[in-house]
Design a protein around this motif. Structure first.
Motif, short mmCIF file in Angstrom:
data_model
loop_
_atom_site.label_atom_id
_atom_site.label_comp_id
_atom_site.label_asym_id
_atom_site.label_seq_id
_atom_site.Cartn_x
_atom_site.Cartn_y
_atom_site.Cartn_z
N UNK A 184 0.88 -1.11 -0.08
CA UNK A 184 -0.06 -0.07 0.04
C UNK A 184 0.98 1.30 0.01
N UNK A 185 2.10 1.26 0.57
CA UNK A 185 2.86 2.42 0.87
C UNK A 185 3.45 2.60 -0.79
N UNK A 186 3.59 1.64 -1.59
CA UNK A 186 3.94 1.79 -2.92
C UNK A 186 3.01 2.42 -3.57
N UNK A 187 1.87 1.93 -3.45
CA UNK A 187 0.83 2.64 -4.27
C UNK A 187 0.54 4.01 -3.96
N UNK A 199 13.21 7.34 -4.12
CA UNK A 199 13.81 6.71 -3.58
C UNK A 199 13.35 5.47 -2.75
N UNK A 200 12.05 5.77 -2.10
CA UNK A 200 11.42 4.82 -1.57
C UNK A 200 10.91 3.91 -2.67
N UNK A 201 10.47 4.40 -3.76
CA UNK A 201 10.04 3.38 -4.50
C UNK A 201 11.12 2.52 -5.09
N UNK A 202 12.33 3.04 -5.43
CA UNK A 202 13.47 2.34 -5.92
C UNK A 202 13.49 1.20 -5.03
N UNK A 203 13.62 1.47 -3.83
CA UNK A 203 13.88 0.56 -2.56
C UNK A 203 12.67 -0.65 -2.60
N UNK A 204 11.56 -0.17 -2.94
CA UNK A 204 10.39 -1.39 -2.75
C UNK A 204 10.39 -2.15 -4.26
N UNK A 205 11.20 -1.70 -5.24
CA UNK A 205 11.27 -2.55 -6.53
C UNK A 205 12.27 -3.83 -6.26
N UNK A 206 12.88 -3.71 -5.05
CA UNK A 206 13.68 -4.90 -4.72
C UNK A 206 13.10 -5.51 -3.64
N UNK A 207 11.78 -5.64 -3.38
CA UNK A 207 11.21 -5.91 -2.09
C UNK A 207 11.18 -7.51 -2.39
N UNK A 208 10.93 -8.27 -1.32
CA UNK A 208 10.80 -9.63 -1.35
C UNK A 208 9.42 -10.25 -1.91
N UNK A 209 8.54 -9.40 -1.96
CA UNK A 209 7.23 -9.84 -2.29
C UNK A 209 6.67 -9.02 -3.68
N UNK A 214 5.92 -5.17 -8.09
CA UNK A 214 4.84 -4.62 -9.08
C UNK A 214 4.17 -3.24 -8.99
N UNK A 215 3.78 -3.07 -7.72
CA UNK A 215 3.35 -1.71 -7.16
C UNK A 215 4.38 -0.77 -7.46
N UNK A 216 5.50 -0.97 -7.00
CA UNK A 216 6.60 -0.21 -7.03
C UNK A 216 7.02 0.17 -8.29
N UNK A 217 7.17 -0.57 -9.48
CA UNK A 217 7.31 -0.47 -10.63
C UNK A 217 6.36 0.29 -11.51
N UNK A 218 5.04 -0.07 -11.34
CA UNK A 218 4.06 0.81 -11.71
C UNK A 218 4.12 2.22 -11.50
N UNK A 219 4.38 2.18 -10.18
CA UNK A 219 4.78 3.81 -9.61
C UNK A 219 5.78 4.64 -10.45
#
Length: 224
Positions: A184-187, A199-209, A214-219
């Motif tokens: 939800x944070x990524x969205x 920077x947060x979105x870049x970090x979330x693009x490497x998330x384990x889930x 997908x949400x971070x990449x979409x953002x």
């Protein structure tokens, strides 16, 4: 309108068929508030929660002081979450005077539907201070969907002078142990041009889930 027709409308509001009830409610919306509101107040005292819910829906069609007071009374005294949530929707139609009532409702209610309804309504306003306060409070709710509603509401705050406060909360959520909160944070970070958000979105693009990724990449793609 003569008394016979008003009696027929009152009876139709209690009809078994939903379409008959709706047609009666629509007709009542065209009647002056001084006539319609007492009919709806009587309906709001019925034992059947569906009828009480119908009553508060109808009260939202009449922007009068009597209607506003009736909705406040429902919010204060009603026990059913469905009716309270509908009353919140109706009183929101009164604009700024409804904001403190909705804020207080969120703060005292433990009903997930009521709390989610209030947040969704306040997202439609420019009261960023109230929205931020309630979004942070929502993160402590026992119900996950309420927590997620709070996280998503921070997206609106990102477009306000309270952006830094919202980003601080989203930074914590982006590192949360539960993947749904990171998702939800990524969205919520979609569409912002802030360097910290990117920077947060870049970090979330490497998330384990994968959903978070997908949400971070979409953002990120939405910014291009």
């Amino acid at each position: 309108m003569n008394s016979d027709r008003l009696s027929e409308i009152e009876n139709n509001l209690r009809a078994p068929a939903l379409n008959v009830r709706k047609n009666a409610l629509d007709e009542l919306a065209e009647i002056p508030a001084d006539i319609a509101v007492p009919i709806l107040q009587k309906l709001a005292r019925e034992e059947n929660f569906a009828l009480r819910r119908l009553a508060v829906m109808g009260l939202g069609n009449h922007r009068s002081e009597a209607s506003f007071q009736a909705l406040q009374q429902t919010i204060a005294q009603e026990a059913d979450g469905n009716v309270i949530a509908e009353a919140a929707n109706s009183i929101f139609e009164f604009g700024e005077p409804a904001i403190p009532i909705l804020q207080q409702l969120f703060e005292i209610s433990d009903n997930w539907l009521v709390r989610q309804t209030v947040i969704s309504l306040l997202v439609e306003t420019d009261r960023f201070d109230v929205l931020l306060t309630l979004a942070i409070a929502a993160l402590k709710d026992e119900t996950q969907t309420v927590r997620e509603a709070g996280i998503l509401a921070l997206k609106k705050v990102l477009s306000s002078p309270l952006k830094d406060e919202a980003l601080s909360v989203l930074t914590i959520m982006a590192q949360d142990s539960y993947w749904r909160n990171r998702w939800r944070a990524a969205i919520a970070l979609h569409g912002t041009q802030d360097s910290q958000a990117k920077q947060l979105l870049s970090q979330l693009q490497r998330d384990e889930h994968w959903r978070v990724v997908a949400a971070a990449l979409e953002g990120t793609l939405a910014e291009k």
